[in-house]
Design an enzyme around this catalytic site. Structure first.
Site, short mmCIF file in Angstrom:
data_model
loop_
_atom_site.label_atom_id
_atom_site.label_comp_id
_atom_site.label_asym_id
_atom_site.label_seq_id
_atom_site.Cartn_x
_atom_site.Cartn_y
_atom_site.Cartn_z
N GLU A 196 11.92 2.47 14.42
CA GLU A 196 10.97 3.50 13.88
C GLU A 196 9.77 3.45 14.68
OE1 GLU A 196 10.27 2.63 9.94
OE2 GLU A 196 9.94 0.33 10.31
N TYR A 256 0.72 -1.19 -0.03
CA TYR A 256 0.07 0.08 -0.13
C TYR A 256 0.94 1.17 -0.12
CZ TYR A 256 0.81 1.07 5.17
OH TYR A 256 1.40 1.31 6.19
N LYS A 283 6.50 -2.16 2.02
CA LYS A 283 5.48 -1.39 2.47
C LYS A 283 4.32 -2.28 2.35
CE LYS A 283 3.22 3.24 3.15
NZ LYS A 283 3.68 3.36 4.59
N LEU A 328 11.11 1.33 7.22
CA LEU A 328 10.61 1.66 5.91
C LEU A 328 11.39 2.82 5.25
CD1 LEU A 328 8.10 1.12 4.05
CD2 LEU A 328 7.11 3.20 5.30
N ARG A 356 8.12 3.95 -4.96
CA ARG A 356 8.23 2.92 -3.87
C ARG A 356 7.12 1.99 -3.82
NH1 ARG A 356 7.65 5.24 2.44
NH2 ARG A 356 5.61 5.43 1.58
#
Length: 284
Positions: free
Chosen positions: A180, A32, A148, A204, A51
């Site tokens: 993160e 996504y 992702k 990410l 990406r």
């Protein structure tokens, strides 16, 4: 009622249906992206599309993204839902093979593509003025966090753990070092230096992260891309997170300990201002 996009059609949200055999539902076999809309324009669109293709390729989902068509869909769905400020969510799964099987379906199986919009106050969000509170928690996600994917169960659990402890979000840790946040990249500032974890499979590769670090260098701020410990974070002068919907959002408390003065810092404010200025120039 919202209009959503599903497999080539714009339909009312209550009429959009996906098969129970879709691999996104059965295996979280999908990826996504979330693109921010400000003043009716898309922020960082090119980076998100690049990406998206990388994520598809890494999962070996045989789908080539048509950049121009995707831009057309994004702009139309924002217009249909009167979104001048908010977000557009895009998800692509490996599709519906007609039954459940761990093995990938034939490569000619159509992917499932979904887009929907969300209205959100982004530029003047309250958290930018007050800052957010975070807790630290062990990072128990799979090892390919650079992709992702839609498998977001652990970040969701971490977010709820934070809320149960009176905080807004969680910073995840691996071997004592911060990776993160649940939906953002993490930073600390010490003696004028911005410190954030380097790119690898552990985090990410944030589109906003890349742009904010470019802004930092434009402002001649020193940047160190390396792991930092939670103890370093406690002793930082300032902390913040970056995401598509939060830009550079200040962190004022970690594990109940005030960061710096306990108020949003000057570094995140400067970065947020330049980020918005530069990205609005390139918005589509």
């Amino acid at each position: 009622m919202r209009t959503v996009y599903l497999n080539g059609e714009f339909v009312p949200e209550n009429e959009a249906n996906v098969s129970i055999f879709d691999r996104g539902f059965l295996f979280a076999d999908g990826v996504y992206e979330v693109t921010t809309v400000v003043d009716g324009k898309l922020i960082g669109f090119e980076g998100h599309i690049q990406r998206l293709q990388r994520s598809l390729d890494e999962l070996k989902i045989p789908h080539k993204v048509d950049r121009d068509k995707m831009l057309e869909i994004h702009k139309e769905i924002a217009e249909r839902n009167n979104v001048t400020e908010g977000m557009i969510y895009l998800q692509i799964t490996r599709g519906n093979p007609g039954d459940r099987d761990f093995a990938f379906p034939p490569e000619d199986t159509p992917v499932t593509m979904v887009l929907f919009t969300q209205h959100k106050n982004i530029v003047h969000a309250k958290s930018l003025e007050t800052g957010i509170k975070v807790i630290s928690i062990e990072d128990l996600r799979w090892g390919r966090r650079d992709i992702k994917t839609v498998q977001l169960l652990y970040p969701s659990l971490a977010k709820m753990e934070a809320k149960s402890r009176g905080a807004d979000d969680a910073w995840m840790m691996q071997d004592g070092f911060v990776t993160e946040g649940t939906s953002n990249n993490a930073y600390i500032v010490k003696d004028g230096t911005i410190i954030t974890r380097h790119l690898s499979n552990d985090i990410l590769h944030g589109i906003t992260r890349k742009s904010v670090l470019e802004c930092a260098r434009m402002l001649q701020m020193k940047v160190e891309e390396r792991p930092f410990t939670i103890e370093e974070a406690y002793a930082a002068d300032e902390a913040f997170v970056t995401s598509a919907s939060g830009f550079a959002n200040p962190v004022v408390e970690i594990d109940g300990k005030a960061v710096g003065t306990g108020k949003p810092g000057a570094v995140s404010e400067k970065l947020r201002g330049l980020y918005l200025e530069e990205n609005m120039k390139a918005a589509v």
